[in-house]
Design an enzyme around this catalytic site. Structure first.
Site, short mmCIF file in Angstrom:
data_model
loop_
_atom_site.label_atom_id
_atom_site.label_comp_id
_atom_site.label_asym_id
_atom_site.label_seq_id
_atom_site.Cartn_x
_atom_site.Cartn_y
_atom_site.Cartn_z
N GLY A 167 37.65 50.05 3.58
CA GLY A 167 37.07 48.75 3.89
C GLY A 167 37.02 47.86 2.66
N LEU A 168 36.00 47.00 2.60
CA LEU A 168 35.83 46.05 1.50
C LEU A 168 37.02 45.12 1.36
CD1 LEU A 168 34.18 48.35 -1.23
CD2 LEU A 168 33.05 46.77 0.34
N CYS A 169 37.58 44.70 2.49
CA CYS A 169 38.71 43.76 2.46
C CYS A 169 38.48 42.62 3.46
CB CYS A 169 40.03 44.48 2.73
SG CYS A 169 40.02 45.59 4.14
N GLY A 170 37.24 42.17 3.54
CA GLY A 170 36.93 41.04 4.40
C GLY A 170 37.14 41.36 5.86
N PHE A 183 39.97 41.72 7.38
CA PHE A 183 41.34 42.23 7.57
C PHE A 183 41.43 43.21 8.73
CE2 PHE A 183 44.30 45.71 6.64
CZ PHE A 183 45.49 45.03 6.61
#
Length: 294
Positions: free
Chosen positions: A87-90, A92
């Site tokens: 994760g940690l990709c907005g 996406f």
């Protein structure tokens, strides 16, 4: 009002978080550079190969005999959903999942109600999302991004191709994020199987009659499986570049937000400290006056 100790603890925590997000942004930027080069180099080849297949197969006498061009009544559907492992990709991963769900609602709602929509998840986040929603999920190809290359993607493509040729699926579509730039990714849904022949406009360069060696049918037979595999590989490379771009943008925004929050907390800290000092001075002055009047 929070105590000085509590404010200092928050400032220390946000400082640490900001260092982490800044480092993640730099790592994502480095990975994005390589991923962008890979998709930029492959995209023209994949587009030309797909165009060539559509043009040549439209004129092949026995093209309809190819197992990958059989048009059947759509009862069983396979959706290949490409997300990321982390994760940690907005938004996406959320956008890819929403795109697949929208496609199901628009085209395959009756098949979904009958339980005939299967998801081939490329990326752990997509698998988790569809398992939570009760879909049948093929998790045989979750580890593609651990060693991303054509060989690993080819195995996933061959799995889908075999399923279609054997009648396990009547249509196969791939949903992924197409890379435009670091700040923009567009969700795409493309039909992978069956192959649809396209007739080029009259007078275009693609409509010219060619001399084929070996025969036109042999070329189409060889070209179709290769094109299907390359198209899926392109989608995975597009998604990989999009993931790094989305993560870089998200971490950049998180770093900026941490900086803004630090400014506010430092202001609160200074105000709290000044209030504490003022209170202490007033207490000292009050005590001195009490002693003087005693």
């Amino acid at each position: 009002m929070a105590s000085l100790k509590e404010v200092r603890a928050r400032i220390s925590s946000i400082n640490s978080t900001q260092q982490i997000t800044k480092a993640m942004k730099m790592v994502a930027a480095a990975k994005l550079r390589r991923a962008q080069e890979n998709i930029t180099q492959l995209r023209p080849y994949a587009q030309k190969l797909s165009q060539m297949l559509g043009t040549v197969s439209a004129g092949a006498e026995t093209a309809s005999e190819s197992p990958y061009q059989q048009q059947r009544s759509i009862e069983r559907v396979l959706l290949i959903v490409v997300t990321s492992d982390r994760g940690l990709c907005g938004a996406f991963n959320t956008n890819a999942v929403k795109g697949a769900l929208a496609l199901i609602d628009e085209k395959y709602s009756s098949q979904a109600r009958s339980g005939n929509v299967e998801i081939m998840a490329i990326g752990k986040k997509g698998a988790e999302a569809f398992l939570r929603r009760g879909f049948k999920v093929n998790t045989s190809h979750l580890d593609i991004f651990g060693s991303l290359n054509f060989t690993t993607v080819r195995a996933a493509a061959e799995d889908a191709m075999d399923g279609f040729a054997n009648g396990r699926y009547d249509v196969v579509e791939v949903i992924y994020n197409e890379f435009k730039n670091a700040a923009m990714q567009i969700v795409r849904a493309e039909q992978m199987l069956p192959i649809v022949a396209t007739t080029p406009p009259a007078g275009s360069s693609a409509s010219i009659n060619y001399i084929f060696e070996p025969s036109e049918v042999e070329i189409v037979t060889e070209l179709i499986p290769k094109t299907i595999k390359i198209q899926l590989y392109k989608a995975v490379l597009d998604s990989n570049a999009s993931e790094h771009g989305a993560r870089m943008t998200a971490m950049d925004k998180a770093t900026e937000n941490a900086g803004e929050l630090l400014k506010e907390l430092r202001l609160v800290y200074n105000r709290t400290r000044q209030a504490a000092i003022t209170t202490e001075i007033l207490e000292i002055v009050g005590g001195a006056e009490a002693l003087a009047s005693a």
